[in-house]
Design a protein around this motif. Structure first.
Motif, short mmCIF file in Angstrom:
data_model
loop_
_atom_site.label_atom_id
_atom_site.label_comp_id
_atom_site.label_asym_id
_atom_site.label_seq_id
_atom_site.Cartn_x
_atom_site.Cartn_y
_atom_site.Cartn_z
N ASP A 180 33.52 51.84 20.64
CA ASP A 180 33.02 50.80 19.73
C ASP A 180 33.18 51.26 18.27
OD1 ASP A 180 32.37 48.70 21.40
OD2 ASP A 180 30.27 49.22 21.60
N LYS A 223 31.24 35.59 10.58
CA LYS A 223 31.66 35.15 11.91
C LYS A 223 30.50 34.46 12.64
CE LYS A 223 35.19 36.45 15.00
NZ LYS A 223 36.29 37.37 15.13
N TYR A 252 46.11 40.84 22.90
CA TYR A 252 46.84 41.88 22.15
C TYR A 252 48.35 41.71 22.37
CZ TYR A 252 42.86 44.95 20.86
OH TYR A 252 41.72 45.49 20.30
N ARG A 264 22.22 48.45 21.82
CA ARG A 264 22.95 47.18 21.93
C ARG A 264 22.23 46.05 21.19
NH1 ARG A 264 27.15 47.71 22.31
NH2 ARG A 264 27.67 48.31 24.41
N TYR A 285 42.49 41.63 12.76
CA TYR A 285 42.58 42.54 13.91
C TYR A 285 43.76 43.50 13.74
CZ TYR A 285 39.17 39.55 16.22
OH TYR A 285 38.03 38.87 16.53
N LYS A 286 43.60 44.73 14.24
CA LYS A 286 44.66 45.75 14.22
C LYS A 286 44.79 46.35 15.61
CE LYS A 286 43.12 46.67 9.55
NZ LYS A 286 42.33 47.50 8.66
N GLU A 308 31.35 50.93 29.48
CA GLU A 308 30.11 50.20 29.81
C GLU A 308 30.00 50.06 31.35
OE1 GLU A 308 28.41 48.13 27.13
OE2 GLU A 308 26.87 47.43 28.51
N HIS A 314 41.31 40.09 26.59
CA HIS A 314 41.58 40.91 25.37
C HIS A 314 43.00 41.48 25.45
CE1 HIS A 314 37.58 40.56 23.96
NE2 HIS A 314 37.25 41.84 23.80
N ASN A 342 35.90 50.44 25.53
CA ASN A 342 34.45 50.17 25.38
C ASN A 342 33.93 49.44 26.63
OD1 ASN A 342 35.97 47.92 24.59
ND2 ASN A 342 34.49 47.20 23.09
N ARG A 358 38.29 47.86 10.70
CA ARG A 358 38.16 46.99 9.52
C ARG A 358 37.46 47.73 8.40
NH1 ARG A 358 35.78 42.06 13.03
NH2 ARG A 358 37.76 41.30 13.83
N ARG A 412 36.91 39.64 30.72
CA ARG A 412 36.98 39.74 29.25
C ARG A 412 38.06 40.75 28.84
NH1 ARG A 412 34.72 37.71 24.97
NH2 ARG A 412 34.39 38.93 23.09
N ASN A 415 31.50 54.79 25.37
CA ASN A 415 31.29 53.44 24.83
C ASN A 415 31.03 53.52 23.31
OD1 ASN A 415 28.96 51.17 24.22
ND2 ASN A 415 30.57 50.39 25.54
N ILE A 449 28.53 46.16 13.35
CA ILE A 449 29.81 45.44 13.45
C ILE A 449 30.19 44.79 12.13
CG2 ILE A 449 29.89 45.07 15.94
CD1 ILE A 449 28.57 42.39 15.59
N ARG A 470 37.19 37.52 19.21
CA ARG A 470 38.55 37.02 18.94
C ARG A 470 38.86 35.73 19.68
NH1 ARG A 470 41.31 42.21 20.89
NH2 ARG A 470 39.18 42.84 20.48
P1 NDP Z 1 35.14 43.79 21.45
O1 NDP Z 1 36.00 44.95 21.77
O2 NDP Z 1 35.71 42.42 21.53
O3 NDP Z 1 34.56 43.93 19.95
C1 NDP Z 1 33.76 45.00 19.51
C2 NDP Z 1 33.71 44.94 17.97
O4 NDP Z 1 34.92 45.47 17.41
C3 NDP Z 1 33.60 43.52 17.40
O5 NDP Z 1 32.87 43.58 16.21
C4 NDP Z 1 35.06 43.12 17.14
O6 NDP Z 1 35.18 42.14 16.13
C5 NDP Z 1 35.65 44.46 16.71
N1 NDP Z 1 37.05 44.59 17.15
C6 NDP Z 1 37.47 44.62 18.44
N2 NDP Z 1 38.80 44.80 18.50
C7 NDP Z 1 39.24 44.86 17.23
C8 NDP Z 1 40.54 45.02 16.64
N3 NDP Z 1 41.62 45.18 17.40
N4 NDP Z 1 40.65 45.03 15.28
C9 NDP Z 1 39.53 44.89 14.52
N5 NDP Z 1 38.28 44.75 15.02
C10 NDP Z 1 38.12 44.73 16.35
O7 NDP Z 1 33.86 43.93 22.37
P2 NDP Z 1 32.85 42.82 22.90
O8 NDP Z 1 32.41 41.98 21.74
O9 NDP Z 1 33.40 42.16 24.08
O10 NDP Z 1 31.65 43.75 23.39
C11 NDP Z 1 30.92 44.53 22.48
C12 NDP Z 1 30.07 45.54 23.25
O11 NDP Z 1 29.17 44.89 24.14
C13 NDP Z 1 30.92 46.50 24.09
O12 NDP Z 1 30.45 47.81 23.96
C14 NDP Z 1 30.76 45.98 25.49
O13 NDP Z 1 30.84 47.03 26.42
C15 NDP Z 1 29.37 45.33 25.47
N6 NDP Z 1 29.33 44.20 26.40
C16 NDP Z 1 28.59 44.31 27.55
C17 NDP Z 1 28.57 43.31 28.49
C18 NDP Z 1 27.78 43.45 29.77
O14 NDP Z 1 27.84 42.58 30.62
N7 NDP Z 1 27.05 44.54 29.96
C19 NDP Z 1 29.31 42.04 28.28
C20 NDP Z 1 30.08 42.04 27.04
C21 NDP Z 1 30.06 43.08 26.16
P3 NDP Z 1 35.17 40.55 16.49
O15 NDP Z 1 33.79 40.26 17.02
O16 NDP Z 1 35.45 39.89 15.18
O17 NDP Z 1 36.22 40.31 17.53
#
Ligand code: NDP
Length: 249
Positions: free
Chosen positions: A159, A100, A230, A87, A173-174, A192, A226, A188, A166, A222, A155, A95, A33
């Motif tokens: 996720d 995107k 929101y 992962r 986004y919702k 993690e 987020h 999530n 969607r 992060r 997690n 996803i 986002r």
């Molecule tokens: P997000 O919560 O930003 O997104 C996860 C997925 O859900 C994405 O495809 C996102 O779409 C979609 N999504 C999220 N919120 C919404 C919403 N409100 N409405 C619709 N779709 C939504 O997670 P991250 O991308 O930050 O991380 C993904 C995974 O990777 C997580 O499990 C996280 O724990 C892990 N991670 C681990 C890290 C580490 O250092 N170990 C670092 C970062 C992430 P879109 O992409 O379009 O936003």
């Protein structure tokens, strides 16, 4: 390399992780986002995820097949590979991010971060581990494996809820609801963190602790971004939710 030198490298890498945490208070990693123009060439979001996470899977696998690890270290290795199997190869295919993109700069920096963290953990398990006096009945294995398991399951649930917000082909986004979303915006990311806390407790060594600190350095800023996103995009966003730690953060 001596163990002392290896520990020194872990400490230096940890300091860089703490500096990254401070930097991420001011810079928002531009993917998902928070994607925005001006970060150079972009590639497919799904391909980006696979490339970013691949070093974490491949390096630990490399050290495993080229060394003779104890049973305890083997379990640590298998848990790591289990997480990164999801992962690297499963999560990106699940996803719903049709069309995107992700900046190549983010992918490259994540590859670097994963290369060092997996390298340190793999190198330790291949060269320095001395788990001969550790057994699966010890407090740290029991506590760590509980944290790791709960974190992994939570997690996955979080996720899955986010992905299913969607319908296929949708891109918006919702507001997520249910499960830990009642308390926090990013279950999530919280899960993690819990999972890698469990791993660090089980492993009880420098590189796993360093990795946990790096994980927190990425996840906490992060989640905060987020959460604010929101709040500023949904006027009806629940006021009682925290960002990542229930009731606290
Ligand atoms: P997000 O919560 O930003 O997104 C996860 C997925 O859900 C994405 O495809 C996102 O779409 C979609 N999504 C999220 N919120 C919404 C919403 N409100 N409405 C619709 N779709 C939504 O997670 P991250 O991308 O930050 O991380 C993904 C995974 O990777 C997580 O499990 C996280 O724990 C892990 N991670 C681990 C890290 C580490 O250092 N170990 C670092 C970062 C992430 P879109 O992409 O379009 O936003």
């Amino acid at each position: 390399m001596t163990l002392e030198t290896f520990h020194l490298i872990c400490i230096i890498w940890t300091i860089i992780g703490v500096a990254t945490f401070i930097l991420l208070q001011f810079v928002t990693a531009p993917y998902g986002r928070h994607l925005k123009k001006g970060w150079g060439p972009e590639i497919s979001n799904k391909l980006g995820w696979i490339l970013m996470e691949l070093p974490s899977f491949a390096i630990i696998l490399y050290f495993y097949v080229t060394s003779n690890q104890s049973n305890y270290a083997t379990v640590l290795t298998l848990l790591w590979l289990f997480h990164y199997l999801n992962r690297t190869f499963i999560f990106p295919l699940r996803i719903r991010t049709k069309g995107k993109k992700m900046p190549l700069a983010i992918v490259t920096s994540a590859i670097f971060f994963n290369f060092i963290n997996a390298g340190l953990n793999g190198y330790f398990l291949a060269n320095f581990e001395n788990y001969t006096n550790t057994n699966f009945g010890d407090w740290n294995f029991i506590l760590g494996s509980i944290f790791f398991s709960i974190g992994f399951i939570s997690n996955q649930i979080s996720d899955t809820i986010l992905i299913n917000l969607r319908k296929p082909g949708e891109t918006g986004y919702k507001i997520p609801k249910g499960f830990l979303f009642k308390l926090i915006s990013c279950p999530n990311l919280f899960s993690e963190f819990l999972q890698w806390s469990g791993f660090a407790i089980m492993a009880w060594n420098y590189p796993a602790t360093t990795f946990l600190i790096w994980t927190a350095a990425n996840l906490f800023p992060r989640a905060t971004k987020h959460h604010k996103w929101y709040q500023s995009n949904f006027s009806e966003y629940p006021k009682n939710r925290k960002a990542i730690i229930p009731w606290i953060w």
